[in-house]
Design a protein around this motif. Structure first.
Motif, PDB file in Angstrom:
ATOM      1  N   GLY A 238       0.807  -1.213   0.000  1.00 16.44           N
ATOM      2  CA  GLY A 238       0.000   0.000   0.000  1.00 16.44           C
ATOM      3  C   GLY A 238       0.841   1.264   0.000  1.00 16.44           C
ATOM      4  O   GLY A 238       0.535   2.237  -0.708  1.00 16.44           O
ATOM      5  N   SER A 239       1.924   1.276   0.785  1.00 10.71           N
ATOM      6  CA  SER A 239       2.797   2.458   0.829  1.00 10.71           C
ATOM      7  C   SER A 239       3.480   2.679  -0.518  1.00 10.71           C
ATOM      8  O   SER A 239       3.669   3.823  -0.946  1.00 10.71           O
ATOM      9  CB  SER A 239       3.837   2.294   1.941  1.00 10.71           C
ATOM     10  OG  SER A 239       4.688   1.185   1.685  1.00 10.71           O
ATOM     11  N   TRP A 240       3.832   1.580  -1.170  1.00 16.32           N
ATOM     12  CA  TRP A 240       4.445   1.676  -2.503  1.00 16.32           C
ATOM     13  C   TRP A 240       3.450   2.284  -3.486  1.00 16.32           C
ATOM     14  O   TRP A 240       3.781   3.222  -4.229  1.00 16.32           O
ATOM     15  CB  TRP A 240       4.878   0.279  -2.928  1.00 16.32           C
ATOM     16  CG  TRP A 240       5.468   0.152  -4.285  1.00 16.32           C
ATOM     17  CD1 TRP A 240       5.903   1.153  -5.111  1.00 16.32           C
ATOM     18  CD2 TRP A 240       5.714  -1.070  -4.992  1.00 16.32           C
ATOM     19  NE1 TRP A 240       6.389   0.633  -6.288  1.00 16.32           N
ATOM     20  CE2 TRP A 240       6.290  -0.724  -6.232  1.00 16.32           C
ATOM     21  CE3 TRP A 240       5.504  -2.415  -4.689  1.00 16.32           C
ATOM     22  CZ2 TRP A 240       6.646  -1.677  -7.176  1.00 16.32           C
ATOM     23  CZ3 TRP A 240       5.864  -3.364  -5.626  1.00 16.32           C
ATOM     24  CH2 TRP A 240       6.428  -3.017  -6.849  1.00 16.32           C
ATOM     25  N   ALA A 256      11.010   9.084  -5.786  1.00 10.88           N
ATOM     26  CA  ALA A 256      10.585   8.675  -4.442  1.00 10.88           C
ATOM     27  C   ALA A 256       9.843   7.345  -4.481  1.00 10.88           C
ATOM     28  O   ALA A 256       9.864   6.592  -3.517  1.00 10.88           O
ATOM     29  CB  ALA A 256       9.707   9.754  -3.821  1.00 10.88           C
ATOM     30  N   ILE A 257       9.188   7.074  -5.611  1.00 12.32           N
ATOM     31  CA  ILE A 257       8.514   5.780  -5.763  1.00 12.32           C
ATOM     32  C   ILE A 257       9.539   4.655  -5.687  1.00 12.32           C
ATOM     33  O   ILE A 257       9.325   3.632  -5.030  1.00 12.32           O
ATOM     34  CB  ILE A 257       7.756   5.711  -7.106  1.00 12.32           C
ATOM     35  CG1 ILE A 257       6.689   6.810  -7.162  1.00 12.32           C
ATOM     36  CG2 ILE A 257       7.125   4.335  -7.308  1.00 12.32           C
ATOM     37  CD1 ILE A 257       6.041   6.962  -8.529  1.00 12.32           C
ATOM     38  N   MET A 258      10.673   4.857  -6.347  1.00 12.61           N
ATOM     39  CA  MET A 258      11.725   3.845  -6.329  1.00 12.61           C
ATOM     40  C   MET A 258      12.319   3.693  -4.940  1.00 12.61           C
ATOM     41  O   MET A 258      12.623   2.592  -4.500  1.00 12.61           O
ATOM     42  CB  MET A 258      12.814   4.213  -7.340  1.00 12.61           C
ATOM     43  CG  MET A 258      12.336   4.259  -8.780  1.00 12.61           C
ATOM     44  SD  MET A 258      13.629   4.838  -9.916  1.00 12.61           S
ATOM     45  CE  MET A 258      14.889   3.599  -9.665  1.00 12.61           C
ATOM     46  N   TRP A 259      12.483   4.816  -4.231  1.00 12.49           N
ATOM     47  CA  TRP A 259      13.089   4.754  -2.897  1.00 12.49           C
ATOM     48  C   TRP A 259      12.231   3.937  -1.946  1.00 12.49           C
ATOM     49  O   TRP A 259      12.742   3.137  -1.156  1.00 12.49           O
ATOM     50  CB  TRP A 259      13.294   6.174  -2.347  1.00 12.49           C
ATOM     51  CG  TRP A 259      14.138   7.033  -3.231  1.00 12.49           C
ATOM     52  CD1 TRP A 259      15.056   6.606  -4.159  1.00 12.49           C
ATOM     53  CD2 TRP A 259      14.142   8.466  -3.292  1.00 12.49           C
ATOM     54  NE1 TRP A 259      15.629   7.679  -4.797  1.00 12.49           N
ATOM     55  CE2 TRP A 259      15.099   8.846  -4.298  1.00 12.49           C
ATOM     56  CE3 TRP A 259      13.450   9.470  -2.631  1.00 12.49           C
ATOM     57  CZ2 TRP A 259      15.354  10.167  -4.623  1.00 12.49           C
ATOM     58  CZ3 TRP A 259      13.717  10.803  -2.945  1.00 12.49           C
ATOM     59  CH2 TRP A 259      14.653  11.143  -3.926  1.00 12.49           C
ATOM     60  N   VAL A 260      10.924   4.117  -2.012  1.00 11.28           N
ATOM     61  CA  VAL A 260      10.022   3.336  -1.161  1.00 11.28           C
ATOM     62  C   VAL A 260       9.952   1.892  -1.647  1.00 11.28           C
ATOM     63  O   VAL A 260       9.867   0.954  -0.846  1.00 11.28           O
ATOM     64  CB  VAL A 260       8.614   3.975  -1.146  1.00 11.28           C
ATOM     65  CG1 VAL A 260       7.606   3.071  -0.435  1.00 11.28           C
ATOM     66  CG2 VAL A 260       8.670   5.342  -0.474  1.00 11.28           C
TER      67      VAL A 260
END
Length: 347
Positions: A238-240, A256-260
């Motif tokens: 869900g956080s992703w 930031a999507i990649m970092w998470v």
């Protein structure tokens, strides 16, 4: 090592490589890549899965080996025998069947044998064979092999990490956190085709795969402290997905999507890996993931050569499996498994 689903997940990841390659090899757009805003092609998903699991298993192998030499020899036996036979198969069988050159010219051409430079794992970009697949949308003969270089580099990294942090893994965790923060700050400059000299590795790919690998290592080190359950796995997913909404709205950069994703995907992989059940015994009859990985690309290229790219992606994938699975069976039972018996000499 405790019961897990690693064999099954590696098999799925290797299968996903076939799915991921069918699109670029036919000059079609990857459906999953489109859904992920261009950030996560199917093949890349598979490679990331491999690196998380590899980080966990390879650190276990090093810690339970008597020495760094013993550990590295076991890694060599796992990678090189299968790779050598795959290269021989590609050059002498795939190449002789598909080359547009006369066979006498193909077998006397110096570039034919330069393809074996891939056995070094750090080759000078020898990706083609004379007259082979030149009419295809892409002329690469085995576009999967390049990631083996990064994998083996991580094996060497484990030797260094164990030497430095074996009795103080908390410092490894702190070093990883500090490195990850710096990586986020310098993310943009690291993009592109910056190549390390001598070993010919792309710096961004090395860091990207290395983070997944290091997270796998940390899951092994703190396996007794990290809680793996379905709720947390759903929260990770869900956080992703939430990051897509936030980044797409412009509140954060797409990066930031990649970092998470590094943390979310790694947690999800480890959670699924540790579920108890019948899939724990998936690999009892053989580990075919490596064979699928090293034979899939040339077989898929042959399918395009002989059947064209008019066939639907689903049909190509199905036909590829029909040819690849017997080769994967051969690779495991005739090459890889017998080679692994020599590990006894390096205990």
């Amino acid at each position: 090592m405790e019961s897990n689903n690693f064999h099954f997940i590696r098999f799925l990841a290797a299968s996903l490589v076939i799915v991921g390659h069918v699109y670029p090899l036919n000059d079609r757009r990857d459906v999953i890549e489109q859904w992920s805003l261009g950030l996560f092609p199917s093949g890349h998903i598979a490679v990331c899965i491999f690196f998380v699991i590899s980080g966990y298993c390879v650190l276990h192998s090093r810690i339970h080996s008597s020495s760094s030499f013993s550990y590295l020899m076991k890694r060599v036996l796992r990678v090189f025998p299968g790779l050598l036979i795959a290269l021989i198969f590609t050059v002498f069988i795939v190449g002789s069947i598909t080359t547009t050159l006369p066979l006498s010219e193909y077998f006397t051409n110096r570039n034919t044998y330069l393809f074996f430079d891939n056995l070094k794992l750090y080759p000078f970009n020898h990706t083609t064979l004379p007259g082979v697949f030149e009419q295809n949308p892409h002329s690469g003969v085995n576009g999967s092999l390049w990631t083996l270089t990064y994998e083996f580099t991580m094996y060497i990294f484990v030797v260094v990490a164990v030497f430095l942090f074996r009795s103080k893994w908390q410092w490894f965790l702190l070093a990883f956190c500090a490195f990850f923060i710096l990586y986020c700050f310098f993310f943009e400059p690291l993009q592109g085709n910056r190549i390390l000299p001598i070993i010919h590795l792309n710096i961004f790919h090395l860091i990207d795969f290395g983070i997944y690998f290091a997270l796998g290592m940390l899951f092994y080190v703190y396996r007794h402290l990290i809680v793996l359950n379905g709720r947390w796995a759903l929260a990770a997913f869900g956080s992703w997905m939430l990051m897509y909404l936030i980044a797409d709205a412009g509140y954060l950069p797409l990066a930031a999507i990649m970092w998470v994703r590094y943390f979310s995907l790694s947690y999800m992989i480890m959670y699924v890996s540790m579920i108890k059940g019948p899939l724990n015994h998936f690999g009892d009859r053989g580990d075919y993931s490596y064979g699928i990985y090293i034979y899939a690309y040339p077989i898929q290229q042959m399918i395009i050569t002989f059947w064209g790219n008019e066939m639907s992606p689903f049909q190509q994938i199905l036909l590829a499996f029909i040819f690849i699975l017997p080769l994967a069976w051969f690779s495991w039972h005739i090459v890889e498994k017998p080679a692994l018996k020599f590990k006894l000499y390096f205990r």
